[in-house]
Design an enzyme around this catalytic site. Structure first.
Site, PDB file in Angstrom:
ATOM      1  CB  SER A 122     112.935  19.132  86.260  1.00  0.00           C
ATOM      2  OG  SER A 122     112.096  18.031  86.519  1.00  0.00           O
ATOM      3  CE1 TYR A 146     109.183  21.515  83.434  1.00  0.00           C
ATOM      4  CE2 TYR A 146     109.876  19.304  84.052  1.00  0.00           C
ATOM      5  CZ  TYR A 146     109.602  20.610  84.396  1.00  0.00           C
ATOM      6  OH  TYR A 146     109.744  21.009  85.699  1.00  0.00           O
ATOM      7  CE  LYS A 150     112.032  23.492  84.311  1.00  0.00           C
ATOM      8  NZ  LYS A 150     111.947  24.800  84.951  1.00  0.00           N
TER       9      LYS A 150
HETATM   10  N1  LIG Z   1     106.729  21.236  91.631  1.00  0.00           N
HETATM   11  C1  LIG Z   1     107.533  20.240  91.202  1.00  0.00           C
HETATM   12  O1  LIG Z   1     107.301  19.055  91.483  1.00  0.00           O
HETATM   13  C2  LIG Z   1     108.752  20.556  90.377  1.00  0.00           C
HETATM   14  C3  LIG Z   1     109.678  19.525  90.092  1.00  0.00           C
HETATM   15  C4  LIG Z   1     110.789  19.815  89.320  1.00  0.00           C
HETATM   16  C5  LIG Z   1     110.993  21.114  88.865  1.00  0.00           C
HETATM   17  N2  LIG Z   1     110.079  22.081  89.145  1.00  0.00           N
HETATM   18  C6  LIG Z   1     110.308  23.422  88.634  1.00  0.00           C
HETATM   19  O2  LIG Z   1     110.222  24.338  89.718  1.00  0.00           O
HETATM   20  C7  LIG Z   1     109.648  25.565  89.268  1.00  0.00           C
HETATM   21  C8  LIG Z   1     108.464  25.936  90.128  1.00  0.00           C
HETATM   22  O3  LIG Z   1     107.522  24.887  90.079  1.00  0.00           O
HETATM   23  P1  LIG Z   1     106.057  25.062  90.663  1.00  0.00           P
HETATM   24  O4  LIG Z   1     105.632  23.711  91.113  1.00  0.00           O
HETATM   25  O5  LIG Z   1     105.992  26.208  91.593  1.00  0.00           O
HETATM   26  O6  LIG Z   1     105.260  25.388  89.330  1.00  0.00           O
HETATM   27  P2  LIG Z   1     104.050  26.389  89.091  1.00  0.00           P
HETATM   28  O7  LIG Z   1     103.410  25.998  87.811  1.00  0.00           O
HETATM   29  O8  LIG Z   1     103.173  26.441  90.307  1.00  0.00           O
HETATM   30  O9  LIG Z   1     104.793  27.779  88.961  1.00  0.00           O
HETATM   31  C9  LIG Z   1     105.374  28.186  87.761  1.00  0.00           C
HETATM   32  C10 LIG Z   1     104.911  29.605  87.536  1.00  0.00           C
HETATM   33  O10 LIG Z   1     105.404  30.020  86.246  1.00  0.00           O
HETATM   34  C11 LIG Z   1     104.430  30.862  85.714  1.00  0.00           C
HETATM   35  N3  LIG Z   1     104.538  30.980  84.258  1.00  0.00           N
HETATM   36  C12 LIG Z   1     104.209  30.064  83.323  1.00  0.00           C
HETATM   37  N4  LIG Z   1     104.356  30.583  82.100  1.00  0.00           N
HETATM   38  C13 LIG Z   1     104.778  31.860  82.277  1.00  0.00           C
HETATM   39  C14 LIG Z   1     105.095  32.904  81.389  1.00  0.00           C
HETATM   40  N5  LIG Z   1     104.974  32.773  80.068  1.00  0.00           N
HETATM   41  N6  LIG Z   1     105.489  34.083  81.902  1.00  0.00           N
HETATM   42  C15 LIG Z   1     105.588  34.250  83.260  1.00  0.00           C
HETATM   43  N7  LIG Z   1     105.308  33.292  84.154  1.00  0.00           N
HETATM   44  C16 LIG Z   1     104.908  32.111  83.654  1.00  0.00           C
HETATM   45  C17 LIG Z   1     103.103  30.213  86.071  1.00  0.00           C
HETATM   46  O11 LIG Z   1     102.045  31.145  85.980  1.00  0.00           O
HETATM   47  C18 LIG Z   1     103.365  29.725  87.483  1.00  0.00           C
HETATM   48  O12 LIG Z   1     102.900  30.630  88.453  1.00  0.00           O
HETATM   49  C19 LIG Z   1     109.324  25.373  87.796  1.00  0.00           C
HETATM   50  O13 LIG Z   1     110.401  25.897  87.043  1.00  0.00           O
HETATM   51  C20 LIG Z   1     109.256  23.874  87.635  1.00  0.00           C
HETATM   52  O14 LIG Z   1     109.576  23.490  86.324  1.00  0.00           O
HETATM   53  C21 LIG Z   1     108.971  21.833  89.900  1.00  0.00           C
END
Ligand SMILES: NC(=O)c1ccc[n+]([C@@H]2O[C@H](COP(=O)([O-])OP(=O)(O)OC[C@H]3O[C@@H](n4cnc5c(N)ncnc54)[C@H](O)[C@@H]3O)[C@@H](O)[C@H]2O)c1
Length: 328
Positions: A122, A146, A150
């Site tokens: 991230s 967080y 990462k």
């Molecule tokens: N969306 C953004 O703006 C953004 C920005 C930077 C990084 N990211 C990273 O990209 C990835 C996807 O992001 P997203 O927006 O789809 O997030 P999201 O929260 O929609 O998806 C993350 C998924 O991880 C699952 N999860 C959480 N804890 C868990 C556990 N203990 N066991 C199994 N699954 C678990 C959640 O249920 C969720 O479905 C993440 O790693 C996030 O950190 C996202």
């Protein structure tokens, strides 16, 4: 080609699964199986190949090993506790974001052939704030747990790559907008809300100043980057497995300008400003711009402008968001 998406039920995981299901191939090779793993059983995309859906905890090594069976070629590791939630609950963030990534490393290490691992790091793994323009060799100095989790995950995967356990590409995702559905626990949730809610006909507040800028990308572009990371020749990366992808530096007022073009002055008038020091404290540490030259050289495609981001939301996600929120 056997593929696993960890976090396959989340926002980006579902979009990635749908894209793979639609295309039936990755890098010119037919997909023979797809495993979707999340806390709850992920929704199934319509696919011409078998889709296995598993519910489990990413911090449980046996559950993760089941999700990454022998013969797995590509693992997309998206499972995470997002920024504000990891800041609010240190133990949860450490368990999921750090120990979960360790479980992924161990499951990959147990395979006969090292799989490609695409890890979603991230922008929050960097500090520097509004005035920073992060160069490709910029140092990760996270100002939140967080981001630290990462950054640690990236280092562990880089060393596992060096040892030949797996073949990692870590994408330091910008804030992904427009997030469909409802507001979530990411500190950056407001960035999507200030355009999504007005386009749904709802009012919303913005917790930061109009000139506050973020580093952003669309879900469409994020999925493109994941697919490229899964198929690119990693020999050119050497030890440096972290990618700063070519996102868009955009201010709140530029986003609201695009909202006015796409949704009219009425949509724009639905946003008011109400400072929130807790949110500001987290997001003000994130850099608003990167140079991202290396990623372009490596074939990662450039994010489009703010208007295109909003138009993609209208095409891809407005109807589903209305249905999810029982709006007509
Ligand atoms: N969306 C953004 O703006 C953004 C920005 C930077 C990084 N990211 C990273 O990209 C990835 C996807 O992001 P997203 O927006 O789809 O997030 P999201 O929260 O929609 O998806 C993350 C998924 O991880 C699952 N999860 C959480 N804890 C868990 C556990 N203990 N066991 C199994 N699954 C678990 C959640 O249920 C969720 O479905 C993440 O790693 C996030 O950190 C996202």
């Amino acid at each position: 080609m056997r593929i696993t998406i960890l976090g396959g039920g989340g926002f980006l995981g579902r979009k990635l699964a749908a894209r793979l299901a639609r295309e039936g191939q990755l890098g010119g090779k037919a997909i023979t199986s797809l495993t979707l793993f999340d806390l709850n059983v992920p929704p199934v995309p319509e696919a011409a190949f078998p889709v296995r859906r598993l519910a489990g905890d990413i911090a449980e090594p046996t559950a993760v090993a089941e999700a990454i069976p022998p013969g797995t070629d590509v693992v997309f590791h998206l499972a995470a506790v997002v920024s504000a939630a990891a800041e609010a609950d240190f133990d949860l963030g450490m368990r999921v974001n750090l120990h979960g990534t360790l479980a992924v490393l161990e499951a990959c290490r147990a395979l006969e052939k090292a799989p490609r691992v695409v890890f979603t790091s991230s922008v929050a793994s960097f500090g520097g704030g509004q005035d920073a323009v992060i160069p490709d060799d910029g140092r990760q100095l996270p100002a939140n747990s967080y981001g630290a989790q990462k950054a640690v995950g990236e280092l562990l995967l880089q060393d596992a790559t060096r040892r030949g356990f797996l073949d990692a590409v870590s994408i330091r995702l910008p804030t992904v907008i427009v997030r469909p559905g409802r507001p979530n626990k990411a500190a950056s949730s407001f960035v999507s809300a200030i355009v999504r809610e007005p386009l749904l006909g709802l009012t919303t507040t913005c917790p930061v100043d109009p000139d506050f800028a973020i580093w952003a990308c669309s879900p469409r572009r994020a999925v493109e980057w994941f697919l490229h990371a899964a198929t690119m020749n990693t020999a050119t990366l050497g030890l440096d497995r972290g990618i700063n992808p070519p996102g868009l530096s955009v201010s709140v007022s530029e986003l609201l300008g695009a909202l006015e073009i796409v949704g009219g002055t009425e949509a724009r008038s639905r946003v008011t400003f109400a400072p929130d020091p807790a949110i500001e404290a987290i997001v003000s540490g994130w850099p608003a711009a990167f140079t991202a030259e290396r990623a372009l050289t490596l074939g990662f495609t450039q994010q489009e402008d703010a208007r295109a981001v909003l138009e993609a939301f209208l095409t891809d996600d407005l109807a589903a968001t209305k249905a999810e929120r029982a709006m007509s």
